[in-house]
Design a protein around this motif. Sequence first.
Motif, PDB file in Angstrom:
ATOM      1  N   TYR A   1       0.835  -1.201   0.000  1.00 19.28           N
ATOM      2  CA  TYR A   1       0.000   0.000   0.000  1.00 19.28           C
ATOM      3  C   TYR A   1       0.876   1.260   0.000  1.00 19.28           C
ATOM      4  O   TYR A   1       0.636   2.202  -0.754  1.00 19.28           O
TER       5      TYR A   1
ATOM      6  N   HIS B   1       0.656   3.747  -3.134  1.00 17.25           N
ATOM      7  CA  HIS B   1      -0.053   4.990  -2.842  1.00 17.25           C
ATOM      8  C   HIS B   1       0.930   5.980  -2.214  1.00 17.25           C
ATOM      9  O   HIS B   1       1.171   5.936  -1.028  1.00 17.25           O
TER      10      HIS B   1
ATOM     11  N   SER C   1      -5.762   5.960   7.528  1.00 17.54           N
ATOM     12  CA  SER C   1      -6.072   5.827   6.098  1.00 17.54           C
ATOM     13  C   SER C   1      -5.613   4.474   5.550  1.00 17.54           C
ATOM     14  O   SER C   1      -6.293   3.894   4.697  1.00 17.54           O
TER      15      SER C   1
ATOM     16  N   ALA D   1      -8.286   1.664   4.069  1.00 16.21           N
ATOM     17  CA  ALA D   1      -8.097   1.160   2.709  1.00 16.21           C
ATOM     18  C   ALA D   1      -7.979  -0.365   2.668  1.00 16.21           C
ATOM     19  O   ALA D   1      -8.457  -0.998   1.731  1.00 16.21           O
TER      20      ALA D   1
END
Length: 143
Positions: free
Chosen positions: A29, A33, A41, A45
Motif C-alpha cells: 500500500y 499509494h 487511512s 483502505a
Amino acid sequence: MEFANKSTEEFLKENGVKPSYQRIRIFDYLIQHKNHPTVDSIFKALVPEIPTLSKTTVYNTLKLFLEQGIVQLLVIEENETRYDADISTHGHFKCEECGQVYDIRIDLSGLDLTELETHRVDEQHIYFKGVCNRCLNKNKINH
C-alpha cells in the motif's frame, strides 16, 4: 529506493521483517499509494480486503518498518503522523486547503552544511506548507 525487481516478500526478508500477509499488504500500500498515508487511512483502505486487520496491527507494522529503516515518519502537523516508503533524501509540501502531501526533490549540494561536520545527523526533514496549484486553480475558477 532499493526495491526494483524484487517482490515485497523478498524486500521485507532482506530488511529483517518476517513477511506476513498483512505486512506485505501494508508495505505494498505504501509503495503503490504515494499519498503519505496515516495509520487510519491505511487501515480504512485495507480492512475491506483484510477483515481481521486492526489499527493496532497497522501501527505495530509501521513501527517495525521504521525500526528496520524501510519507511520514514512524517510529522508536518503535530497531530498528524504520516508514513513514506520513499526513504531517499527529499522534501515534502503540504497543501493547507486539501491536506495533500507532495514529494519535493531536493538538491542538497548547494547547501553549506560544514557546521554539521562534527555532529551525527540522524534525521533530516524539509517541509513546506502552502496551497497546491490544484487548489489555487480551483479557487480561481470559483471566484
